[in-house]
Design a protein around this motif. Structure first.
Motif, PDB file in Angstrom:
ATOM      1  N   GLY A 191      22.606 -15.580 -17.200  1.00 26.34           N
ATOM      2  CA  GLY A 191      22.593 -14.861 -15.948  1.00 26.34           C
ATOM      3  C   GLY A 191      21.746 -13.618 -16.142  1.00 26.34           C
ATOM      4  N   GLU A 192      20.721 -13.433 -15.313  1.00 25.76           N
ATOM      5  CA  GLU A 192      19.777 -12.330 -15.478  1.00 25.76           C
ATOM      6  C   GLU A 192      19.888 -11.374 -14.292  1.00 25.76           C
ATOM      7  OE1 GLU A 192      15.869 -13.889 -15.998  1.00 25.76           O
ATOM      8  OE2 GLU A 192      16.479 -15.372 -17.486  1.00 25.76           O
ATOM      9  N   GLU A 193      20.148 -10.118 -14.597  1.00 24.76           N
ATOM     10  CA  GLU A 193      20.281  -9.097 -13.561  1.00 24.76           C
ATOM     11  C   GLU A 193      19.235  -8.017 -13.775  1.00 24.76           C
ATOM     12  OE1 GLU A 193      23.989  -6.642 -11.717  1.00 24.76           O
ATOM     13  OE2 GLU A 193      23.514  -6.209 -13.829  1.00 24.76           O
ATOM     14  N   THR A 194      18.401  -7.792 -12.756  1.00 26.49           N
ATOM     15  CA  THR A 194      17.460  -6.676 -12.753  1.00 26.49           C
ATOM     16  C   THR A 194      17.642  -5.917 -11.444  1.00 26.49           C
ATOM     17  OG1 THR A 194      15.725  -8.097 -11.814  1.00 26.49           O
ATOM     18  CG2 THR A 194      15.766  -7.852 -14.208  1.00 26.49           C
ATOM     19  N   PHE A 195      16.865  -4.858 -11.268  1.00 29.72           N
ATOM     20  CA  PHE A 195      16.965  -4.059 -10.050  1.00 29.72           C
ATOM     21  C   PHE A 195      15.561  -3.840  -9.496  1.00 29.72           C
ATOM     22  CE2 PHE A 195      20.798  -3.277 -12.379  1.00 29.72           C
ATOM     23  CZ  PHE A 195      21.778  -3.221 -11.395  1.00 29.72           C
TER      24      PHE A 195
END
Length: 222
Positions: A191-195
């Motif tokens: 799961g990849e989370e960026t902003f």
């Protein structure tokens, strides 16, 4: 193509910048590497992974600090692949514990926080065994624990050839299956989370296939 690769592939140059930070084996932004694929070709179609080439150029780097002197270095190519090197106690050749090469197989964007939390919970990405790609995979993390476990959270510091830097929050789980005696294929679920520019979260989940690479089977260029 994942959000990460769309971001890093906006700019790429074959001319390495002066004073580029070097990691294990002297790898750095804009360097290249070559993988000996003879062993994979000999095995034939036992692997699900397809190595698109033997030569790769590095478009972005990632560093994960695991603590206690342990680090993971990732070298993202101009395509959908990355080289991963695990080290302990430094970046000299003698500190290298493991080398793997991954190719992104699938990815899916997630539009709601509910979908994000559902995708990275232990019931989805932490089962002892799972079926994927028509094959059964065994969890590589804590394989003797016969229950679901939470994905491993590892923040990764990314830099691309445009001098952009950002943090990628990984929630990952590694699976493996035996190919033949002493050979494994790996499935990395992340799961990849960026902003984004508005500091709004961008979520996706990716599935990457990987193989072990020997030191003698890897040549650094540049």
């Amino acid at each position: 193509m994942t959000t990460l690769f769309r971001r890093l592939s906006r700019i790429f140059s074959h001319n390495p910048r002066s004073g580029a930070d070097k990691g294990p084996l002297g790898l750095h932004l804009n360097a290249g590497f070559e993988i000996d694929t003879v062993d994979f070709r000999l095995v034939g179609d036992k692997y699900l992974i397809e190595l698109p080439s033997e030569n790769y150029a590095i478009a972005a780097t990632g560093v994960i600090d695991l603590g206690a002197g342990c680090q993971i270095f990732r070298y993202y190519t101009t395509g959908d692949e990355f080289l991963q090197i695990n080290t302990t106690g430094g970046t000299h050749d003698s500190c290298i514990e493991d080398i793997k090469f991954f190719v992104y197989a699938e990815s899916a964007g997630l539009s709601t926080r509910e979908a994000w939390h559902d995708a990275i919970n232990a019931n989805k990405t932490g089962r002892p065994y799972l079926m994927w790609g028509g094959k059964e995979w065994q969890r590589a993390f804590n394989p003797l624990e016969n229950h679901n476990i939470e994905p491993i959270y590892v923040p990764e510091n990314i830099e691309n050839c445009g001098h952009e830097k950002w943090t990628l929050n990984n929630f990952c789980m590694l699976y493996q299956r035996n190919i033949d005696e002493g050979s494994f294929e790996y499935l990395l679920i992340a799961g990849e989370e960026t902003f984004n520019e508005k500091q709004e979260p961008v979520w996706l989940i990716s599935w990457s296939l990987g193989v072990d690479i020997s030191r003698s089977g890897l040549q650094v260029i540049g």
